[in-house]
Design an enzyme around this catalytic site. Sequence first.
Site, PDB file in Angstrom:
ATOM      1  N   HIS A 265       0.941  -0.991  -0.098  1.00  0.00           N
ATOM      2  CA  HIS A 265      -0.034  -0.061   0.059  1.00  0.00           C
ATOM      3  C   HIS A 265       0.865   1.300  -0.057  1.00  0.00           C
ATOM      4  CE1 HIS A 265      -3.562   2.397   1.364  1.00  0.00           C
ATOM      5  NE2 HIS A 265      -2.677   3.289   1.858  1.00  0.00           N
ATOM      6  N   GLU A 266       1.807   1.457   1.058  1.00  0.00           N
ATOM      7  CA  GLU A 266       2.795   2.583   1.104  1.00  0.00           C
ATOM      8  C   GLU A 266       3.433   2.750  -0.245  1.00  0.00           C
ATOM      9  OE1 GLU A 266       1.799   4.449   3.094  1.00  0.00           O
ATOM     10  OE2 GLU A 266       0.730   3.269   4.276  1.00  0.00           O
ATOM     11  N   HIS A 269       1.894   4.511  -2.868  1.00  0.00           N
ATOM     12  CA  HIS A 269       2.147   6.009  -2.902  1.00  0.00           C
ATOM     13  C   HIS A 269       3.399   6.460  -3.333  1.00  0.00           C
ATOM     14  CE1 HIS A 269      -1.472   6.742  -0.606  1.00  0.00           C
ATOM     15  NE2 HIS A 269      -1.250   5.963   0.488  1.00  0.00           N
ATOM     16  N   GLU A 295      -4.470   7.962  -2.960  1.00  0.00           N
ATOM     17  CA  GLU A 295      -4.868   6.685  -2.409  1.00  0.00           C
ATOM     18  C   GLU A 295      -5.391   5.625  -3.424  1.00  0.00           C
ATOM     19  OE1 GLU A 295      -4.750   5.597   0.621  1.00  0.00           O
ATOM     20  OE2 GLU A 295      -3.890   7.432   1.703  1.00  0.00           O
TER      21      GLU A 295
END
Length: 504
Positions: A265-266, A269, A295
């Site tokens: 997830h990170e 980004h 996001e």
Amino acid sequence: MQHATEQLRERLAEISDLERIRQVLNWEQSTMMPPRGAPARARQLATLANITHERFVAAETGELIAAAEQELTGLGLPADSLTVRLVAQARRLYDKGAHVPAELVKARAQAAADGYRAWLAARAADDFSAYAPALERNFDLAREYASCFDAQADLYDAVLDDYMPGMTDATVSVLFDELRGELVPLVDALAGRPIDTAVQRARYSIAAQRGLVAEVLGWLGFDASSWRLDDTAHPFQTSFSVSDIRLTTRFEADYFPGALYGAMHECGHGLYEAGIAPELERTPLGQIYSLAMNESQSRLWENMVGRSRAFCDALAPVLAGHSEGALDGLDGASLFRAVNAVQPSLIRIEADETTYGLHVVLRHELERALMSGELEVSDLPEAWNSRMRDYLGVTVRSDVQGVMQDVHWSEGLIGYFPSYAIGNLIAGQLWERIAAALPDLDAQLRRHDLRPLREWPTEHIYRHGSAFSDAELLSRLVGAPLQVAPFVRYLRGKLGDVYGIELA
């Protein structure tokens, strides 16, 4: 010669440097700083926020923006040229920032650092009453901040605009009503259909997880020469330049998906920030316009890629290989079902992809009520726990697993939460476009060849930084405004595969 525009660029570059320095201090506070350093760090962050803000909203900055606008008027540049977009973005940010007193900016930075420290201590003691004063302080300051703008406007709209420029609560509420109306019956339809998820709770040493996460992040594009991964209490990502990307995750020996999918997830980004065109650095365009679009990428890489059937086929043998025998024989089909099972749960960042949106809707409703004064901080745990029962059918037995699970409000990030679910909706629209553009995507995912997938959003989204709004990007890429239906179609298709049933 564009003298005023170049002078504006130079001034904005210095302001960008100051902001990046603040991000360094924030990152270090959450990863490496010894506990007793917290009070001094709070003062340092407050001072730096004050200096950065004062320099940005100074009359000289406004004069340079006006001069640059005048200078560009006669040049006939297209509306979407980077120079025109840069000056327009500077104007938008300046006009907004000029409404906010420097002392308020400093107070909010101080309260955010103090609140983070209070949150850590209160979580350790499972004591909401110890956290409540910091929470009240942050919401008081958020209301004061929001009141700096149009007195007739909704206070909550003002904080939403910080994270999703141009977005209003009226629009969010309509979208979330539709989303909740789709998710609740979908969750109900799958209730009573058990999926074996034991694989997710296999004992998996943290040392072994570190090897697993490092290998998978390498597939995604993690480069040790310009990226870094650290441990933290609540995962986040930040960057100090396109060649200095910082990820964090949280390791638990009895729940490897937390570290693995948190890191993915990170990394989503990080891929966005690393993909911004280098020539946009140290300008207002050298950052991401909206957290919702940001996001959309973290959710896309975590879920649409990481929890896809094709990627699970590639992931399963590697997951087993690092598990020190705990997951020997794991196959892709079993992993795919386990990591996509719909199981209402307490923790947002551990929630399955389907129920996740309900966690966000809950937070949106509560922070909106706190901003308006309809809800007092002292009543927040009860309101939280009640909605968890109503929306997800789960009972909260500890505030650590309830209202104190997220870091956001402690740091004054009020209005942030809706961007997660809006990001899911954007990801649903983009995923359909990507699937059409990359017809061999499943085959690529099965051999963990993620280069073509990285290149598509880098070319169409990442490189532009803040040059285009979310609405403009969606119009350019999918020819439609923000919609709920594509994300719901995606969920129904995936869950039909997971559960072996037709979901109309």
